[in-house]
Structure formats: structure tokens, C-alpha cells
Design an enzyme around this catalytic site. Structure first.
Site, PDB file in Angstrom:
ATOM      1  N   LYS A  30       0.799  -1.043   0.003  1.00 23.43           N
ATOM      2  CA  LYS A  30       0.198  -0.081  -0.265  1.00 23.43           C
ATOM      3  C   LYS A  30       0.885   1.140  -0.068  1.00 23.43           C
ATOM      4  CE  LYS A  30      -4.038  -1.471   0.077  1.00 23.43           C
ATOM      5  NZ  LYS A  30      -5.049  -1.271  -1.161  1.00 23.43           N
ATOM      6  N   GLU A  75      -1.448  -0.236  -9.128  1.00 23.57           N
ATOM      7  CA  GLU A  75      -2.910  -0.295  -8.702  1.00 23.57           C
ATOM      8  C   GLU A  75      -3.295   1.294  -8.566  1.00 23.57           C
ATOM      9  OE1 GLU A  75      -4.744  -3.809  -7.594  1.00 23.57           O
ATOM     10  OE2 GLU A  75      -5.964  -2.563  -6.046  1.00 23.57           O
TER      11      GLU A  75
HETATM   12  C1  MUC Z   1      -7.572  -2.493  -2.466  1.00 24.48           C
HETATM   13  O1  MUC Z   1      -7.124  -3.373  -3.481  1.00 24.48           O
HETATM   14  O2  MUC Z   1      -7.547  -1.146  -2.736  1.00 24.48           O
HETATM   15  C2  MUC Z   1      -8.827  -1.034   0.231  1.00 24.48           C
HETATM   16  C3  MUC Z   1      -9.720  -0.004  -0.550  1.00 24.48           C
HETATM   17  C4  MUC Z   1     -10.442  -0.978  -1.336  1.00 24.48           C
HETATM   18  O3  MUC Z   1     -11.490  -0.384  -2.077  1.00 24.48           O
HETATM   19  O4  MUC Z   1     -10.089  -2.023  -1.384  1.00 24.48           O
HETATM   20  C5  MUC Z   1      -8.941  -2.296  -0.795  1.00 24.48           C
HETATM   21  C6  MUC Z   1      -8.151  -3.026  -1.157  1.00 24.48           C
HETATM   22 MG    MG Z   2      -6.767  -1.809  -4.897  1.00 23.52          MG
END
Ligand code: MUC
Ligand code: MG
Length: 367
Positions: free
Chosen positions: A162, A217
Site C-alpha cells: 500500500k 494499481e
Molecule cells: C484494494 O485493493 O484497494 C482497499 C480499498 C478498497 O476499495 O479495497 C481495498 C484493497
Molecule cells: Mg486496490
């Protein structure tokens, strides 16, 4: 067989440790268990995870929309009348996880009634998925230690890191520390949850260029229309879309706009019916996919694995199936197991979800 009753049961299970990321944090699984009953006695099961920071849904809103609008629209339908069901549900905009839980519970019913697993019913490609683990915000040393712990305990060697909203230098430091600490044998990719601008994204990607990231992403918001196209046009790392592709029309829009190179498929928001449509759209356009995680519990992870294992394209790369490891407990009688970096799909008819009724009684929030 006709649908006779729909239950939307709120429950809350604490997390062992919170998951933090650019758009929010999760400290407890405050989900909604959806059970679709039929006059034959079969019951289809799925769960909806409210993610207000992504879709605007809350636990209360999911309950309200299922009880007040969706249940009356689908009671009396045969589980085979999926297109009728979706046409009715789609009269209400939004509410993706509420609609998807109903969709998956209905597929569970179809599988149960035929005596085949949902995986076999919709594609039947494999019986297992390799697993990718999501590493949330923490100081760099803790993020490396967490990835090492997960690799040691579960054999997982793919990590989604993240990033976003924190100082870019910190995110760069984290990614460098993960690559140095875990070595070349692991796969790393990043997820910004819309936390950077296009120019911040470009700068961070340049600084991470020698870290062999597989993809990046949702670095910036979907409303950065031209900025996202610009980013894709000059990034050497493929850009995947997540929050911006929550339904097939959005997938088309993002891909045709040149705003993404790949797509995250989440059964929590597109169920099995629309996840298939997203998958086939991507396949037809020659676009890669990743099975994402909506910070699902074990029921949601099981659903995601059941879908991912059904198709070749979704099985190509490790799926995000391990968020439930952050939870202190769950509702399944037989907990999911990840070993050697792999999660096996449940054998048995439908989704083969068996709820531990004592645990449900303990964690349910509706008294
Ligand atoms: C992700 O892949 O982003 C966090 C926010 C969301 O919408 O999903 C999670 C994981
Ligand atoms: Mg995501």
C-alpha cells in the site's frame, strides 16, 4: 425452487491489527451475512463488506437496501432467473456489495441444487489459487517484518504494497526496503488507492523503476481523466485499475480511454455474474486481470477463490485472498487454510459454506 426469504445479518469481528491504506482503514470486519432461503429448504450464503471510502455503502445501508428494496424484488423468483433478478436490482443505482452478495448466494443455490461446485459450474479450470498478501501502512521496518512473517507462516511470495497519501519518499523507502529485505524471489506490486496525483505517481514510479514491480494499481482518482491517460502513456510499469472499474461499463470506459493496462476483479463488488462479464470483456480486449480483495472475510475470500479458480486468465497470477488473516476470528465452521502460498477451493456443492452458528450468534449485531 423459488426464493422464499432473504436475511441480511450484520456482524462485527475485530481485527488483530488494523489495515491502513491511502483511502481509509479497517479495524473490524463489520460485514453483512446474506442468506437467501428457498422453498426447497436450500439456503445460499455470501457476505457483503461495507466499504464507505470506496462505494459509499455502510453496514446499515446494506441491511436497509437488502431488507427494504432488494428482498421484495427477488422473493418468488427461481434462482435460475438471474437476469430477471439483476434487471430488478439494477433499478437501484450503486450498492455493489449488497447486490453482489445476493448474486453469489443465488449461484450458491444453483450449485447446491445441481450438486456441483460454483467453480465447476462457471468454468472448472483448477481447484486452487496462489495467494498474494496485502501489506498495509506501517513504518518501513514493520512492513518488511510483516511480509517476512507472512512468507514464513504461509509460504506466500507475492506482496501488494500500500502506497499513497503518505510522503512519497516514505513509500519509496518502503518499497526499496521490501525488495532488499525479501530478495529477488518475491513479486511486488503497489496500490495507491487514489492517493497520488498523476505527476506524483510518475515521480514515484521513476524512483521505483529498478525494483521490478509487476504493476501499480489505482494510483490516482478516476476523475483525473487526462492525467491518468498521460500516466499510462509514459509509465514503464503497467497501471491496473481497481476502484475506477467497479462495473463492466466502467471497465470499458477506462480501457478505451487508455487510462489503465489491467483490471482488478473483485467478486465482492461484481458477484459472479458481473465478474464474468468483466473477465470476458478483458479477455476479448487482451487485457490482464488480477483477483483483488475488498478486505473480505473468509466467506468473501472463499467466493473470490471459487471464481478465480474457474478460469485460466484469473488463475494466471496470485490472487489477493489473505486479508482474512488480519481478523481475530470468522464465521466458517471449517476455517480457510493457506499453505505453500496456495488456497484450495472448497470441494462440495455450490460454495460449500458452512456457518458456525455459535460464532454467528456471538458476533451478530442485531440482538
Ligand atoms: C484494494 O485493493 O484497494 C482497499 C480499498 C478498497 O476499495 O479495497 C481495498 C484493497
Ligand atoms: Mg486496490
Amino acid at each position: 425452487m423459488k426464493i422464499s426469504k432473504v436475511e441480511a445479518i450484520p456482524f462485527a469481528i475485530p481485527y488483530r491489527k488494523p489495515l491502513r491504506f491511502a483511502s481509509g482503514e479497517v479495524t473490524a470486519a463489520e460485514h453483512v451475512l446474506v442468506r437467501v432461503h428457498t422453498d426447497s429448504g436450500l439456503v445460499g450464503i455470501a457476505e457483503a463488506p461495507p466499504r464507505p471510502f470506496t462505494y459509499g455503502e455502510t453496514q446499515a445501508s446494506i441491511r436497509a437496501v437488502v431488507d427494504g428494496i432488494f428482498a421484495p424484488q427477488i422473493i418468488g423468483l427461481s434462482p435460475l432467473e438471474r437476469e430477471v433478478m439483476h434487471t430488478r436490482l439494477n433499478r437501484t443505482v450503486g450498492n455493489p456489495t449488497a447486490k453482489s452478495a445476493l448474486d453469489m448466494a443465488v449461484w450458491d443455490l444453483i450449485g447446491q441444487s445441481l450438486g456441483v461446485s460454483v467453480t465447476d459450474l462457471i468454468g472448472g479450470y483448477t481447484d486452487r489459487m496462489r495467494v498474494s498478501h496485502m501489506v498495509g501502512f506501517a513504518p518501513p521496518g514493520e512492513m518488511v517484518a510483516e511480509a517476512e512473517r507472512i512468507r514464513g507462516l504461509y509460504g506466500i511470495t507475492t506482496f501488494k504494497v500500500k502506497v499513497g497519501r503518505r510522503p512519497i519518499e516514505l513509500d519509496i523507502e518502503v518499497c526499496k526496503a521490501l525488495r532488499a529485505g525479501l530478495g529477488d524471489g518475491v513479486e511486488l506490486y503497489i496500490d495507491g488507492n487514489r492517493g497520488w496525483t498523476p505527476s506524483e505517481s510518475a515521480r514515484a514510479l521513476r524512483a521505483m523503476e529498478d525494483l521490478d514491480l509487476t504493476f501499480a494499481e489505482e494510483l490516482c482518482p478516476a476523475d483525473d481523466v487526462l492525467g491518468r491517460r498521460w500516466l499510462v502513456s509514459q509509465s514503464r510499469i503497467p497501471i491496473f485499475a481497481d476502484e475506477s472499474v467497479s462495473r463492466p461499463g466502467e471497465v470499458t470506459r477506462e480501457l478505451l480511454a487508455g487510462a489503465a493496462n489491467g483490471v482488478s476483479i473483485k467478486t465482492a463488488r461484481t458477484g459472479f455474474t458481473y465478474s464474468q462479464r468483466v473477465l470476458h470483456l478483458c479477455e476479448g480486449l487482451g487485457v490482464e486481470v488480477v483477483m483483488g480483495n475488498q478486505i473480505d472475510g473468509q466467506i468473501g475470500s472463499l467466493c473470490s477463490a471459487a471464481f478465480g479458480a474457474a478460469f485460466e486468465l484469473t488463475s494466471r497470477r496470485p490472487a489477493e485472498l489473505s486479508n482474512f488473516l488480519d481478523m481475530s476470528d470468522d464465521l466458517l465452521s471449517e476455517p480457510l487454510q493457506i499453505t505453500g502460498g496456495t488456497l484450495h477451493v472448497r470441494e462440495g456443492a455450490g460454495l460449500a459454506i458452512e456457518i458456525d452458528e455459535d460464532k454467528l450468534a456471538h458476533y451478530r449485531q442485531d440482538g
